[in-house]
Design a protein around this motif. Structure first.
Motif, short mmCIF file in Angstrom:
data_model
loop_
_atom_site.label_atom_id
_atom_site.label_comp_id
_atom_site.label_asym_id
_atom_site.label_seq_id
_atom_site.Cartn_x
_atom_site.Cartn_y
_atom_site.Cartn_z
N UNK A 1 -8.04 3.90 3.40
CA UNK A 1 -7.05 4.78 4.04
C UNK A 1 -5.82 4.01 4.47
N UNK A 2 -6.01 2.77 4.90
CA UNK A 2 -4.88 1.91 5.26
C UNK A 2 -3.96 1.70 4.06
N UNK A 3 -4.54 1.51 2.88
CA UNK A 3 -3.73 1.33 1.68
C UNK A 3 -2.93 2.58 1.34
N UNK A 4 -3.46 3.73 1.72
CA UNK A 4 -2.84 5.00 1.37
C UNK A 4 -1.76 5.43 2.36
N UNK A 5 -1.56 4.63 3.40
CA UNK A 5 -0.49 4.94 4.35
C UNK A 5 0.87 4.66 3.72
N UNK B 1 1.38 -4.98 -2.60
CA UNK B 1 1.46 -5.13 -4.05
C UNK B 1 1.80 -3.84 -4.80
N UNK B 2 1.67 -2.69 -4.15
CA UNK B 2 1.97 -1.47 -4.89
C UNK B 2 1.66 -0.21 -4.12
N UNK B 3 1.70 0.90 -4.86
CA UNK B 3 1.40 2.22 -4.32
C UNK B 3 -0.02 2.57 -4.73
N UNK B 4 -0.83 3.02 -3.77
CA UNK B 4 -2.24 3.26 -4.02
C UNK B 4 -2.57 4.74 -3.92
N UNK B 5 -3.54 5.19 -4.72
CA UNK B 5 -3.95 6.60 -4.67
C UNK B 5 -4.79 6.88 -3.43
N UNK B 6 -5.23 8.11 -3.28
CA UNK B 6 -6.03 8.45 -2.11
C UNK B 6 -7.37 7.71 -2.17
N UNK B 7 -7.99 7.51 -1.01
CA UNK B 7 -9.22 6.70 -0.95
C UNK B 7 -10.34 7.16 -1.87
N UNK B 8 -10.46 8.48 -2.08
CA UNK B 8 -11.54 8.97 -2.92
C UNK B 8 -11.45 8.44 -4.34
N UNK B 9 -10.23 8.22 -4.83
CA UNK B 9 -10.05 7.73 -6.19
C UNK B 9 -10.51 6.28 -6.35
#
Length: 267
Positions: free
Chosen positions: A130-134, A107-115
């Motif tokens: 972390x998977x989303x941030x790949x 669905x989109x581009x995701x920020x780093x996991x901490x955010x």
């Protein structure tokens, strides 16, 4: 401090203290550093499996801040309108459904996991974030361009036909579909594809001034002349995009078909 940031802190603290909560994350503008006083705040909150059946999400939200309204929207999201009219969106799911996070990826581009991270007692949340941030989804493809052009033609013919029938309100509604396809093509052209699905978001900053003015020309008011002009301008813009994008991508639709659309504008 913005109310939205207070809300984020309140949710975080409540998750840490509430034994029902397995993990929680947030998404949206505040995870990308774009949040302001006009922004919504959105959360996914996962409830421990054995406690999910008796969990009262309405009460949980009301304990954060005073609310004017809580309801489920058409997507099944629980929406809270707080007393200061700030919107919050809450997805409450059982812990066993945490894997749904992976479905966010296309669905989109995701920020780093901490955010995005709010709270976790399972040690499962961070790997999912972390998977989303790949690698980000690839938007600049022949497939996406051809789908946008094909959909443009489909919406355009549909919209102009109901316009000629005298259904102005319906034609204006269909114009939104025309605009969405054009915007996705323009975002590919200008390499601003991060907001692919929500193509109008932040458009005033994402597009060049020249492209923004071209988009403005395909918007309309609810009257026949304005709507017809928007459809006319959209063909011209689609033809221009076809010429430009065909230099780099394989576009299946023929320029001749786009030009043929002009014939439907003849009374």
């Amino acid at each position: 401090m913005l109310f939205q940031k207070k809300l984020i802190e309140r949710v975080k603290n409540k998750c840490e203290l509430d034994n029902h909560i397995a993990s929680a994350l947030m998404y949206g503008s505040f995870t990308k550093g774009e949040g302001d006083q006009y922004s919504d705040v959105e959360f996914y909150i996962f409830i421990k499996n054995h406690m999910n059946a008796n969990f009262d999400s309405n009460t949980w939200i009301k304990e954060l801040f005073p609310v004017e309204l809580i309801f489920f929207n058409e997507y099944g999201t629980q929406v809270a309108i707080f007393s200061n009219l700030v919107r919050g969106e809450f997805h409450f799911l059982p812990e066993q459904k945490m894997g749904v996070i992976k479905d966010f990826k296309p669905t989109g581009v995701f920020p780093n996991p901490e955010k995005m991270f709010i709270y976790d007692s399972t040690n499962k949340l961070f790997p999912l974030l972390e998977y989303l941030n790949e690698d980000d989804p690839i938007r600049k493809t022949d497939e996406n361009i051809n789908f946008a052009f094909n959909s443009f033609v489909n919406y355009w013919i549909f919209g102009i036909n109901v316009l000629k029938r005298g259904e102005y309100a319906r034609s204006l509604e269909i114009l939104n579909g025309v605009q969405k396809q054009i915007l996705q093509l323009m975002r590919i052209q200008e390499d601003t594809v991060e907001r692919w699905l929500n193509a109008t978001k932040n458009l005033e900053k994402d597009l060049s001034k020249r492209s923004y003015e071209k988009f403005r020309a395909i918007t309309a008011n609810l009257n026949e002349k304005s709507i017809k002009q928007a459809y006319t301008n959209s063909i011209v813009l689609a033809e221009s995009l076809h010429v430009d994008l065909s230099k780099e991508y394989t576009v299946g639709i023929e320029q001749q078909l786009l030009s043929k659309l002009h014939t439907l504008l003849i009374d």
